[in-house]
Design a protein around this motif. Structure first.
Motif, PDB file in Angstrom:
ATOM      1  N   LEU A  69       0.788  -1.438  -0.195  1.00  0.00           N
ATOM      2  CA  LEU A  69       0.198  -0.128   0.369  1.00  0.00           C
ATOM      3  C   LEU A  69       0.800   1.790  -0.346  1.00  0.00           C
ATOM      4  O   LEU A  69       0.738   2.521  -0.498  1.00  0.00           O
ATOM      5  CB  LEU A  69      -1.587  -0.033   1.034  1.00  0.00           C
ATOM      6  CG  LEU A  69      -1.300  -1.064   1.158  1.00  0.00           C
ATOM      7  CD1 LEU A  69      -2.750  -1.191   1.995  1.00  0.00           C
ATOM      8  CD2 LEU A  69      -2.902  -1.031   0.355  1.00  0.00           C
ATOM      9  N   SER A  70       1.842   0.983   0.650  1.00  0.00           N
ATOM     10  CA  SER A  70       2.768   2.518   1.093  1.00  0.00           C
ATOM     11  C   SER A  70       3.875   3.246  -0.846  1.00  0.00           C
ATOM     12  O   SER A  70       3.800   4.104  -0.770  1.00  0.00           O
ATOM     13  CB  SER A  70       3.680   2.080   1.352  1.00  0.00           C
ATOM     14  OG  SER A  70       3.841   1.736   2.624  1.00  0.00           O
ATOM     15  N   LYS A  71       2.810   2.232  -1.974  1.00  0.00           N
ATOM     16  CA  LYS A  71       3.601   2.817  -3.360  1.00  0.00           C
ATOM     17  C   LYS A  71       2.322   4.134  -4.267  1.00  0.00           C
ATOM     18  O   LYS A  71       2.954   4.653  -4.360  1.00  0.00           O
ATOM     19  CB  LYS A  71       3.549   1.743  -3.944  1.00  0.00           C
ATOM     20  CG  LYS A  71       4.177   0.239  -3.934  1.00  0.00           C
ATOM     21  CD  LYS A  71       4.443  -0.706  -4.461  1.00  0.00           C
ATOM     22  CE  LYS A  71       4.848  -1.796  -4.410  1.00  0.00           C
ATOM     23  NZ  LYS A  71       5.125  -3.088  -4.961  1.00  0.00           N
ATOM     24  N   SER A  72       1.179   3.687  -3.170  1.00  0.00           N
ATOM     25  CA  SER A  72       0.124   4.211  -3.763  1.00  0.00           C
ATOM     26  C   SER A  72      -0.438   5.428  -2.281  1.00  0.00           C
ATOM     27  O   SER A  72      -1.501   6.269  -2.797  1.00  0.00           O
ATOM     28  CB  SER A  72      -0.558   4.061  -4.813  1.00  0.00           C
ATOM     29  OG  SER A  72      -1.505   2.988  -4.299  1.00  0.00           O
ATOM     30  N   HIS A  73       0.375   4.660  -1.471  1.00  0.00           N
ATOM     31  CA  HIS A  73      -1.241   5.242   0.353  1.00  0.00           C
ATOM     32  C   HIS A  73      -0.140   5.593   1.036  1.00  0.00           C
ATOM     33  O   HIS A  73       1.072   5.258   1.387  1.00  0.00           O
ATOM     34  CB  HIS A  73      -2.250   3.983   0.626  1.00  0.00           C
ATOM     35  CG  HIS A  73      -3.261   3.915  -0.677  1.00  0.00           C
ATOM     36  ND1 HIS A  73      -3.447   3.575  -1.213  1.00  0.00           N
ATOM     37  CD2 HIS A  73      -4.341   4.686  -1.157  1.00  0.00           C
ATOM     38  CE1 HIS A  73      -4.093   3.373  -2.110  1.00  0.00           C
ATOM     39  NE2 HIS A  73      -5.063   3.914  -1.640  1.00  0.00           N
ATOM     40  N   GLN A  74      -0.768   6.697   2.547  1.00  0.00           N
ATOM     41  CA  GLN A  74       0.069   6.926   3.401  1.00  0.00           C
ATOM     42  C   GLN A  74      -0.274   6.083   4.181  1.00  0.00           C
ATOM     43  O   GLN A  74      -1.808   6.357   4.574  1.00  0.00           O
ATOM     44  CB  GLN A  74      -0.086   8.420   3.892  1.00  0.00           C
ATOM     45  CG  GLN A  74       0.482   8.906   4.858  1.00  0.00           C
ATOM     46  CD  GLN A  74       2.057   8.984   4.963  1.00  0.00           C
ATOM     47  OE1 GLN A  74       2.984   9.322   4.119  1.00  0.00           O
ATOM     48  NE2 GLN A  74       2.179   7.940   6.185  1.00  0.00           N
ATOM     49  N   VAL A  75       0.089   4.787   4.874  1.00  0.00           N
ATOM     50  CA  VAL A  75      -0.222   3.911   5.188  1.00  0.00           C
ATOM     51  C   VAL A  75       0.066   4.238   6.808  1.00  0.00           C
ATOM     52  O   VAL A  75       1.102   4.638   7.683  1.00  0.00           O
ATOM     53  CB  VAL A  75       0.843   3.101   5.700  1.00  0.00           C
ATOM     54  CG1 VAL A  75       0.315   1.546   6.192  1.00  0.00           C
ATOM     55  CG2 VAL A  75       0.498   1.963   3.969  1.00  0.00           C
ATOM     56  N   ALA A  76      -0.908   4.503   7.726  1.00  0.00           N
ATOM     57  CA  ALA A  76      -0.567   4.334   9.133  1.00  0.00           C
ATOM     58  C   ALA A  76      -1.076   2.653   9.850  1.00  0.00           C
ATOM     59  O   ALA A  76      -1.997   1.954   9.209  1.00  0.00           O
ATOM     60  CB  ALA A  76      -2.022   5.767   9.399  1.00  0.00           C
ATOM     61  N   VAL A  77      -0.374   2.664  11.106  1.00  0.00           N
ATOM     62  CA  VAL A  77      -0.597   1.254  11.388  1.00  0.00           C
ATOM     63  C   VAL A  77      -0.791   1.489  13.322  1.00  0.00           C
ATOM     64  O   VAL A  77      -0.118   2.464  14.142  1.00  0.00           O
ATOM     65  CB  VAL A  77       0.556   0.298  11.097  1.00  0.00           C
ATOM     66  CG1 VAL A  77       0.635  -1.138  12.244  1.00  0.00           C
ATOM     67  CG2 VAL A  77       1.117  -0.431   9.901  1.00  0.00           C
ATOM     68  N   LEU A  78      -1.690   1.129  13.655  1.00  0.00           N
ATOM     69  CA  LEU A  78      -2.651   0.898  15.180  1.00  0.00           C
ATOM     70  C   LEU A  78      -2.565  -0.359  14.995  1.00  0.00           C
ATOM     71  O   LEU A  78      -2.538  -0.638  15.377  1.00  0.00           O
ATOM     72  CB  LEU A  78      -3.761   1.759  14.867  1.00  0.00           C
ATOM     73  CG  LEU A  78      -4.482   1.979  16.573  1.00  0.00           C
ATOM     74  CD1 LEU A  78      -2.858   3.020  17.050  1.00  0.00           C
ATOM     75  CD2 LEU A  78      -5.840   2.660  16.608  1.00  0.00           C
ATOM     76  N   SER A  79      -1.480  -0.470  16.322  1.00  0.00           N
ATOM     77  CA  SER A  79      -1.273  -1.414  17.217  1.00  0.00           C
ATOM     78  C   SER A  79      -1.626  -1.138  18.890  1.00  0.00           C
ATOM     79  O   SER A  79      -1.459  -0.284  19.102  1.00  0.00           O
ATOM     80  CB  SER A  79      -0.158  -2.025  17.428  1.00  0.00           C
ATOM     81  OG  SER A  79       0.487  -3.209  18.044  1.00  0.00           O
ATOM     82  N   ARG A  80      -1.867  -2.502  19.653  1.00  0.00           N
ATOM     83  CA  ARG A  80      -2.537  -2.466  20.921  1.00  0.00           C
ATOM     84  C   ARG A  80      -0.497  -1.961  21.768  1.00  0.00           C
ATOM     85  O   ARG A  80      -1.168  -1.413  23.014  1.00  0.00           O
ATOM     86  CB  ARG A  80      -2.773  -3.642  21.443  1.00  0.00           C
ATOM     87  CG  ARG A  80      -3.256  -4.143  23.411  1.00  0.00           C
ATOM     88  CD  ARG A  80      -2.799  -5.232  23.623  1.00  0.00           C
ATOM     89  NE  ARG A  80      -2.737  -4.932  25.171  1.00  0.00           N
ATOM     90  CZ  ARG A  80      -2.857  -5.818  25.776  1.00  0.00           C
ATOM     91  NH1 ARG A  80      -3.516  -7.224  25.105  1.00  0.00           N
ATOM     92  NH2 ARG A  80      -2.988  -6.617  26.992  1.00  0.00           N
ATOM     93  N   GLY A  81       0.035  -2.710  20.978  1.00  0.00           N
ATOM     94  CA  GLY A  81       1.363  -1.801  21.654  1.00  0.00           C
ATOM     95  C   GLY A  81       2.376  -3.003  23.415  1.00  0.00           C
ATOM     96  O   GLY A  81       2.161  -2.717  24.282  1.00  0.00           O
ATOM     97  N   TYR A  82       1.675  -4.121  22.570  1.00  0.00           N
ATOM     98  CA  TYR A  82       1.673  -5.527  23.980  1.00  0.00           C
ATOM     99  C   TYR A  82       3.010  -5.602  24.239  1.00  0.00           C
ATOM    100  O   TYR A  82       4.186  -5.791  24.297  1.00  0.00           O
ATOM    101  CB  TYR A  82       1.607  -6.428  22.475  1.00  0.00           C
ATOM    102  CG  TYR A  82       2.125  -7.868  24.455  1.00  0.00           C
ATOM    103  CD1 TYR A  82       0.592  -8.324  24.959  1.00  0.00           C
ATOM    104  CD2 TYR A  82       2.375  -9.315  23.850  1.00  0.00           C
ATOM    105  CE1 TYR A  82       0.700  -9.204  25.897  1.00  0.00           C
ATOM    106  CE2 TYR A  82       2.817  -9.974  25.142  1.00  0.00           C
ATOM    107  CZ  TYR A  82       1.785  -9.565  25.680  1.00  0.00           C
ATOM    108  OH  TYR A  82       1.467 -11.086  26.813  1.00  0.00           O
TER     109      TYR A  82
END
Length: 343
Positions: A69-82
């Motif tokens: 997706l980063s080829k054509s979009h600004q990606v955000a990833v959201l995690s719990r942060g275990y």
């Protein structure tokens, strides 16, 4: 072999019945919008999750989506942060430490510095913060939720559920007798099902048999993936020490024997927080040999400055050359979502 990594504690089955009763009741309340409610958001949200506890390959598959997706979009990833030491919402920067966001988010931010990487136990609040006007620059136009399939307060537009080939859900049991977070019927909420960690030589007949046992619905697409390792790892010397702190190292051990015939395994629990004593024991066991480890473990070990450590890179590969089919599903979801929002 299918199911060879499942360990059941049958004497805990009565507790699993109680746990299952609670999980089923919670899902009914969400399904019928009674007391518990799911929220949708004005941005494409893709959830990468599972039904079992740990070890299905969420991080490599999330990284696959980031690359796509980063080829054509600004990606955000959201995690719990275990197992992070911080609280609440944290947006990672180039100076963020592994203790602040957890090993897997740290690994992803380090590999893909151009993404927005955030952690928040409350996924709805995390999405709000990521989509708040002026909060991040450039603004995200797609959010990937890491391990949020059971966090039903935030409703993803596309749910991808992973299942370990070696621990199929139809042979497992609910916690604590097994490792299922919810009943197999929960799989009905998935849009895409991926059977991960498959042997590269898995046959079409084996794949069909697994699909029949999963009883996938007509709206669901099923894919099979394996891990791709480098053809060789240079400069490791004789009998390196393989150090792991992951949930299911068995497939990795099996795969590495094809490129490294002789190595010694030293295994810790998943997301293990290494101590000074651990490092001392590891170095004593290695006795100067190369220490091979995973990217996730390296994220937690990097603060110790281990000079004889090498990271084993892995990538996801689709069985039967179905990579383009999967990519098209992801792109079509985002494109259709964007068009719908413009109406």
């Amino acid at each position: 072999m299918e199911g060879d990594h499942i360990k059941l504690y049958k004497w805990l089955t009565p507790l699993s019945w109680l746990y299952g009763f609670g999980v089923r009741g919670r899902n009914i309340l969400f399904d019928h919008d009674i007391m518990l409610h799911s929220r949708t958001f004005d941005i494409p949200v893709i959830c990468v999750g599972n039904i079992t506890v740990g070890g299905t390959g969420k991080t490599p598959h999330t990284e696959y989506l980031i690359r796509l997706l980063s080829k054509s979009h600004q990606v955000a990833v959201l995690s719990r942060g275990y197992k992070r030491k911080s609280k609440g919402y944290v947006l990672a920067t180039s100076t963020t430490k592994v203790q602040d966001i957890g090993d897997e988010p740290f690994q992803m931010k380090k590999k893909f510095p151009f993404i927005h990487m955030a952690v928040d136990r409350d996924r709805c609040h995390g999405i709000e913060m990521l989509t708040k006007k002026g909060s991040i620059n450039p603004p995200a136009d797609v959010i990937i939720l890491d391990d949020a399939f059971q966090h039903r307060y935030a409703k993803a537009g596309l749910n991808i559920v992973l299942m370990d080939y070696h621990r199929p859900i139809y042979l497992d049991r609910l916690m604590p007798a097994g490792r299922l977070r919810e009943q197999q019927s929960g799989l009905d909420r998935a849009d895409i099902i991926i059977i991960t960690k498959c042997p590269p030589a898995i046959t079409a007949a084996e794949r069909q048999a697994m699909m029949n046992k999963l009883n996938a619905k007509s709206h669901q697409e099923v894919f099979f993936t394996t891990y791709r390792y480098p053809d060789s790892i240079e400069g490791i010397g004789e009998k390196p020490l393989l150090l792991t702190g992951i949930a299911s190292p068995e497939q990795m051990v099996y795969d590495l024997k094809k490129i490294i015939p002789d190595f010694e395994l030293m295994s810790f629990p998943d997301h293990h927080n290494f101590t000074d004593d651990d490092i001392k024991n590891i170095q004593q066991k290695a006795q100067g040999r190369t220490i091979l480890t995973t990217e996730k473990d390296a994220a937690r070990l990097q603060c110790y400055g281990i000079s004889n450590m090498k990271v084993i890179p892995i990538e996801v590969a689709f069985i039967d050359d179905r990579e383009d089919d999967f990519n098209s599903l992801i792109r079509n979801f985002i494109n259709s979502y964007t068009l719908e929002q413009k109406k």
